[in-house]
Scaffold this motif. Sequence first.
Motif, PDB file in Angstrom:
ATOM      1  N   PHE A  73       4.603  27.368   1.852  1.00 57.65           N
ATOM      2  CA  PHE A  73       5.572  26.362   1.424  1.00 57.65           C
ATOM      3  C   PHE A  73       4.910  25.005   1.211  1.00 57.65           C
ATOM      4  N   ARG A 108      13.577  25.806   3.312  1.00 64.24           N
ATOM      5  CA  ARG A 108      12.440  25.355   2.518  1.00 64.24           C
ATOM      6  C   ARG A 108      12.404  26.055   1.162  1.00 64.24           C
ATOM      7  N   TYR A 145      13.256  17.976   5.694  1.00 57.80           N
ATOM      8  CA  TYR A 145      13.830  18.622   4.517  1.00 57.80           C
ATOM      9  C   TYR A 145      15.267  18.193   4.269  1.00 57.80           C
ATOM     10  N   GLN A 188       4.867  16.202   3.928  1.00 61.79           N
ATOM     11  CA  GLN A 188       6.257  15.896   3.617  1.00 61.79           C
ATOM     12  C   GLN A 188       6.543  14.397   3.657  1.00 61.79           C
TER      13      GLN A 188
END
Length: 279
Positions: A73, A108, A145, A188
């Motif tokens: 991911f 994800r 996320y 991220q």
Amino acid sequence: MKLRGDIFKQIRRKRGLSQTALAEGICTQATISLMEKQNRIPKMNILTALCSRLDISANEIIENDDVSMTATFDQIGRLLAERQFEDAQTALQMIKVKNLQNEFDKQRYYYLLGMLQVQNHQFDEAIFNFELVLTQFSTASANIYLAMTTIGMAMAYEKIGSQSRALRLVERAMRLIDEKKLTGGQLQWIVVYEYISGLYLALGQPQLSLNAAQRGIEICRQMRSMFLLDRYYLHAGKAQLALANQAVGKQDLEIAHSLALVGQHPELVKESMKALAMA
């Protein structure tokens, strides 16, 4: 993702191809050897071309395992952030949704799928998948996320011309970041502020864009990372120019241009040169 080098080798032999013959025009013979002996996954464009020559689907030689899902991911997220959309889509297509073991993996997956759909102008589908992440696959922990998915929705609405809604979503994402103490990895955090800075710029909010860019630049400095730094300085330079800070804006754009040259990002080299010409 895990490459089944033994299966790959069996298929190659069934096709009557030597390693050299299979590699011709695509990669080196050494790449094939590493795939078969060490299960080494090559770049996505190479893997796709090899599978095409063997007339197989990549899913026949790639399997997913729990240990490698985070790395997978992260790789797709990195490709998206670098605007390598075809490679990102190829990598995502190799993931079998039915094999995802937990809610976090599903969260994800559907976030990345939505981001690709935004780039493919499939805005309704993207918004549907983003809402799926936030309502059905939202894990108990407050992770990054949540903000990234909210930003994805903002991107979709900005693309279809709903700027007020997009702006509200960006502001919501910023509140999530500032108030919820979200958890996330280095990649991220760098990505989310770059997306936010770019969105604020597109929405005519140069000061907020600059604030987000400065946050991102500071994170890159703390983590000693060059990832997306050229884009950050590009956003910062454009924002400074919009705020009538010509000298600082030009300086930031020159930094962006230099970083893009070093990083070999030709599209950013052109964009920074164009912005400098207008400064």
